[in-house]
Design a protein around this motif. Structure first.
Motif, PDB file in Angstrom:
ATOM      1  N   HIS A  36      46.352  31.844  33.503  1.00 12.69           N
ATOM      2  CA  HIS A  36      46.376  33.281  33.813  1.00 12.69           C
ATOM      3  C   HIS A  36      47.752  33.661  34.336  1.00 12.69           C
ATOM      4  O   HIS A  36      48.396  32.891  35.060  1.00 12.69           O
ATOM      5  CB  HIS A  36      45.321  33.609  34.870  1.00 12.69           C
ATOM      6  CG  HIS A  36      45.226  35.066  35.193  1.00 12.69           C
ATOM      7  ND1 HIS A  36      45.948  35.661  36.207  1.00 12.69           N
ATOM      8  CD2 HIS A  36      44.511  36.060  34.605  1.00 12.69           C
ATOM      9  CE1 HIS A  36      45.676  36.955  36.238  1.00 12.69           C
ATOM     10  NE2 HIS A  36      44.797  37.214  35.279  1.00 12.69           N
ATOM     11  N   GLN A  38      49.721  36.692  36.349  1.00 11.19           N
ATOM     12  CA  GLN A  38      49.550  37.894  37.165  1.00 11.19           C
ATOM     13  C   GLN A  38      50.378  39.061  36.636  1.00 11.19           C
ATOM     14  O   GLN A  38      49.941  40.218  36.689  1.00 11.19           O
ATOM     15  CB  GLN A  38      49.944  37.600  38.617  1.00 11.19           C
ATOM     16  CG  GLN A  38      49.702  38.757  39.581  1.00 11.19           C
ATOM     17  CD  GLN A  38      48.247  39.127  39.726  1.00 11.19           C
ATOM     18  OE1 GLN A  38      47.374  38.248  39.708  1.00 11.19           O
ATOM     19  NE2 GLN A  38      47.953  40.423  39.848  1.00 11.19           N
ATOM     20  N   LYS A  41      48.487  41.098  34.233  1.00 10.33           N
ATOM     21  CA  LYS A  41      47.484  41.927  34.909  1.00 10.33           C
ATOM     22  C   LYS A  41      48.135  43.147  35.545  1.00 10.33           C
ATOM     23  O   LYS A  41      47.636  44.277  35.428  1.00 10.33           O
ATOM     24  CB  LYS A  41      46.758  41.113  35.972  1.00 10.33           C
ATOM     25  CG  LYS A  41      45.664  41.887  36.709  1.00 10.33           C
ATOM     26  CD  LYS A  41      44.926  41.003  37.706  1.00 10.33           C
ATOM     27  CE  LYS A  41      43.821  41.800  38.401  1.00 10.33           C
ATOM     28  NZ  LYS A  41      43.067  40.941  39.361  1.00 10.33           N
ATOM     29  N   ASP A  42      49.277  42.930  36.190  1.00  7.25           N
ATOM     30  CA  ASP A  42      49.984  44.034  36.857  1.00  7.25           C
ATOM     31  C   ASP A  42      50.444  45.093  35.859  1.00  7.25           C
ATOM     32  O   ASP A  42      50.571  46.272  36.213  1.00  7.25           O
ATOM     33  CB  ASP A  42      51.194  43.491  37.621  1.00  7.25           C
ATOM     34  CG  ASP A  42      50.798  42.595  38.782  1.00  7.25           C
ATOM     35  OD1 ASP A  42      49.619  42.647  39.200  1.00  7.25           O
ATOM     36  OD2 ASP A  42      51.661  41.826  39.262  1.00  7.25           O
ATOM     37  N   ASN A  44      48.788  45.936  33.191  1.00 12.72           N
ATOM     38  CA  ASN A  44      47.594  46.502  32.540  1.00 12.72           C
ATOM     39  C   ASN A  44      47.338  45.949  31.141  1.00 12.72           C
ATOM     40  O   ASN A  44      46.819  46.667  30.272  1.00 12.72           O
ATOM     41  CB  ASN A  44      47.684  48.037  32.487  1.00 12.72           C
ATOM     42  CG  ASN A  44      47.760  48.665  33.861  1.00 12.72           C
ATOM     43  OD1 ASN A  44      47.028  48.263  34.763  1.00 12.72           O
ATOM     44  ND2 ASN A  44      48.651  49.632  34.028  1.00 12.72           N
ATOM     45  N   SER A  46      45.306  43.950  28.405  1.00 15.05           N
ATOM     46  CA  SER A  46      43.910  43.566  28.211  1.00 15.05           C
ATOM     47  C   SER A  46      43.779  42.052  28.266  1.00 15.05           C
ATOM     48  O   SER A  46      42.847  41.517  28.858  1.00 15.05           O
ATOM     49  CB  SER A  46      43.397  44.086  26.858  1.00 15.05           C
ATOM     50  OG  SER A  46      43.413  45.493  26.825  1.00 15.05           O
ATOM     51  N   CYS A  47      44.726  41.357  27.614  1.00 19.01           N
ATOM     52  CA  CYS A  47      44.769  39.895  27.645  1.00 19.01           C
ATOM     53  C   CYS A  47      45.766  39.473  28.713  1.00 19.01           C
ATOM     54  O   CYS A  47      46.954  39.779  28.604  1.00 19.01           O
ATOM     55  CB  CYS A  47      45.181  39.341  26.286  1.00 19.01           C
ATOM     56  SG  CYS A  47      45.334  37.539  26.261  1.00 19.01           S
ATOM     57  N   GLN A  48      45.279  38.785  29.712  1.00 21.00           N
ATOM     58  CA  GLN A  48      46.120  38.398  30.843  1.00 21.00           C
ATOM     59  C   GLN A  48      46.355  36.892  30.906  1.00 21.00           C
ATOM     60  O   GLN A  48      46.774  36.360  31.923  1.00 21.00           O
ATOM     61  CB  GLN A  48      45.475  38.891  32.140  1.00 21.00           C
ATOM     62  CG  GLN A  48      45.324  40.406  32.170  1.00 21.00           C
ATOM     63  CD  GLN A  48      44.325  40.890  33.205  1.00 21.00           C
ATOM     64  OE1 GLN A  48      43.872  40.132  34.066  1.00 21.00           O
ATOM     65  NE2 GLN A  48      43.957  42.159  33.121  1.00 21.00           N
ATOM     66  N   TYR A 215      40.556  39.097  25.147  1.00 16.77           N
ATOM     67  CA  TYR A 215      40.506  39.849  26.409  1.00 16.77           C
ATOM     68  C   TYR A 215      39.288  39.478  27.247  1.00 16.77           C
ATOM     69  O   TYR A 215      39.136  39.951  28.380  1.00 16.77           O
ATOM     70  CB  TYR A 215      40.479  41.352  26.121  1.00 16.77           C
ATOM     71  CG  TYR A 215      39.256  41.795  25.343  1.00 16.77           C
ATOM     72  CD1 TYR A 215      38.112  42.222  26.000  1.00 16.77           C
ATOM     73  CD2 TYR A 215      39.239  41.756  23.960  1.00 16.77           C
ATOM     74  CE1 TYR A 215      36.976  42.601  25.286  1.00 16.77           C
ATOM     75  CE2 TYR A 215      38.110  42.133  23.244  1.00 16.77           C
ATOM     76  CZ  TYR A 215      36.982  42.553  23.905  1.00 16.77           C
ATOM     77  OH  TYR A 215      35.868  42.916  23.190  1.00 16.77           O
ATOM     78  N   ASN A 218      39.823  36.344  30.776  1.00 17.38           N
ATOM     79  CA  ASN A 218      40.869  36.386  31.795  1.00 17.38           C
ATOM     80  C   ASN A 218      40.473  35.586  33.030  1.00 17.38           C
ATOM     81  O   ASN A 218      41.325  35.045  33.737  1.00 17.38           O
ATOM     82  CB  ASN A 218      41.158  37.834  32.191  1.00 17.38           C
ATOM     83  CG  ASN A 218      41.828  38.613  31.079  1.00 17.38           C
ATOM     84  OD1 ASN A 218      42.553  38.046  30.268  1.00 17.38           O
ATOM     85  ND2 ASN A 218      41.589  39.915  31.023  1.00 17.38           N
ATOM     86  N   HIS A 219      39.169  35.474  33.288  1.00 13.87           N
ATOM     87  CA  HIS A 219      38.663  34.736  34.446  1.00 13.87           C
ATOM     88  C   HIS A 219      38.558  33.239  34.178  1.00 13.87           C
ATOM     89  O   HIS A 219      38.375  32.449  35.102  1.00 13.87           O
ATOM     90  CB  HIS A 219      37.275  35.266  34.819  1.00 13.87           C
ATOM     91  CG  HIS A 219      36.261  35.058  33.729  1.00 13.87           C
ATOM     92  ND1 HIS A 219      36.301  35.776  32.549  1.00 13.87           N
ATOM     93  CD2 HIS A 219      35.210  34.191  33.619  1.00 13.87           C
ATOM     94  CE1 HIS A 219      35.309  35.372  31.762  1.00 13.87           C
ATOM     95  NE2 HIS A 219      34.640  34.414  32.388  1.00 13.87           N
TER      96      HIS A 219
END
Length: 423
Positions: A36, A38, A41-42, A44, A46-48, A215, A218-219
């Motif tokens: 992952h 960050q 994610k920051d 925006n 969809s796929c992080q 997407y 991500n977790h």
């Protein structure tokens, strides 16, 4: 008669392993390099998640001087130099001294999709601020398309053809074939061939906007890349580089070099954006023709193929690719060869994918195993209707691979296919 061409050195810089030994163990153990990020994610995305090689500052200094690293900001060139120099050193070839003539028999084909995007962005900001004199003397070398080949030739003194190719996701496989042809036709004795791919939001953003990347995971990053699985939701982006030192068989024998495998031949073509082919979708007829022509050019029969290293990106096109393989090889069901996709462990390394996956193919031949297809617990029903699930191992198996075929299919409707034989 064409010269026979063999592989005498390899190098790899992959998300799940830098260096042949680490990478081989990752293949055997099913180790994923997808994590992952960050920053995605920051911003925006969809796929992080994505695959990025882990390179320490100490590792960089094994290949670069402090002066070379000053203002250096081009991940693709970094990965390419690590893989390329490792392949050369692995082959046992000596590097020409600065006072000597170049090695006129040694050339380079090292492919890219982009070069120095982060450096280019950095330069744009400085220019917009009126700081043109602050760009530095290496801004051009880091951002020109042929930057990786230019850096490599300066490090090794290659005096034959030195060039960079670019054919989207088919780049790496095409680069190896370009070097093969040059040696086979007597225009060079050795060719350092490979490809490299950059990473980060400025490379991956366009794919996120197209909604072709995963997407849903991500977790749980290591579960995100799912080639041939019914729960696949798009590819996971990756980066890195792979490289091979190709050499005429005569030269390899003359200097007592170790030989990993022989290249029998291959093929490249385009679907011309016809018959359903487009900028982003392959023309199925062209894909099948590329595979068939590779067999013809290698003077072997489809029945001789023991193993396929597929392109297989974990998109809706995976079943179509398997269908194309069954038609081109005229093999299906229990008669279908073993097949796997490295992208389950690294993500889709884009321009670098073909070269990294070719290295993985040859390593499996050398060490007599086939790595498992990670995250393929539920084989897509359309694939299961065409080939036996035994052909898609989910865990490492022992196997003797005499003849292997590797294919790459890229945006722009371009295809490349290469055939390796155990030596």
């Amino acid at each position: 008669m064409k010269n026979r061409v063999v592989i005498t050195g390899m190098g790899v810089c992959a998300p799940n392993g830098v260096g042949l030994e680490t990478f081989t163990e990752a293949l055997k153990n099913g180790t994923s390099g997808i994590t992952h990020h960050q920053i995605l994610k920051d911003l925006n995305f969809s796929c992080q998640i994505g695959g990025i090689p882990k390179i320490s500052e100490e590792k960089k200094r094994e290949y670069f001087t402090d002066l070379q690293l000053r203002n250096f900001n081009a991940s693709g060139i970094l990965y390419g130099i690590i893989a390329g120099m490792d392949a050369l050193n692995d082959s046992g070839l000596s590097i020409a001294n600065q006072e000597d003539e170049p090695n006129w028999d040694l050339g380079i084909v090292f492919g890219v999709a982009t070069s120095g995007v982060e450096k280019f962005r950095e330069s744009i900001y400085k220019l917009d601020e009126g700081k043109v004199r602050r760009l530095g003397s290496t801004a051009v070398a880091q951002t020109m398309t042929s930057g990786v080949s230019a850096y490599l030739t300066g490090m090794i003194g290659a005096g034959n053809s030195v060039t960079t190719n670019s054919s989207a996701c088919a780049t790496g496989t095409e680069a190896i074939l370009m070097g093969y042809e040059r040696i086979a036709n007597g225009q060079a004795t050795q060719m350092l061939c490979g490809s490299t791919g950059e990473d980060g939001p400025y490379i991956w953003g366009g794919f996120d906007a197209m909604k072709v990347i995963s997407y849903k995971f991500n977790h749980n990053p290591e579960s995100g890349s799912r080639p041939m699985d019914s729960d696949a939701s798009g590819f996971v982006p990756g980066s890195g580089a792979g490289a091979m030192l190709l050499e005429s068989l005569e030269s390899a024998h003359a200097r007592g070099a170790k030989i990993y495998a022989e290249i029998l031949g291959g093929s490249v073509n385009s679907g011309g954006h016809r018959q359903g082919g487009s900028m982003t979708a392959p023309n199925a007829t062209a894909v099948r023709k590329c595979i068939s022509k590779a067999l013809e050019n290698s003077t072997i029969d489809a029945s001789e193929i023991d193993y396929i290293n597929g392109h297989l990106t974990a998109t809706i096109k995976d079943p179509d690719e398997i269908k194309n393989w069954t038609i081109a090889l005229k093999r299906k069901g229990e008669n279908f060869p073993y097949i796997n996709s490295l992208k389950s462990l690294t993500g889709h390394c884009l321009a670098a994918s073909g070269s990294i996956e070719s290295v993985a193919t040859v390593l499996q031949m050398k060490h007599n195993f086939i790595f498992g297809n990670k995250n393929c617990e539920n084989l897509h029903p359309s694939i299961a209707s065409l080939i036996s699930s035994d052909s898609v191992p989910t865990e490492k198996i022992s196997a003797t691979i005499k003849t292997a075929i590797k294919a790459s299919f890229g945006f722009g409707d371009v295809n490349a296919c290469i055939i390796f034989r155990k030596y």
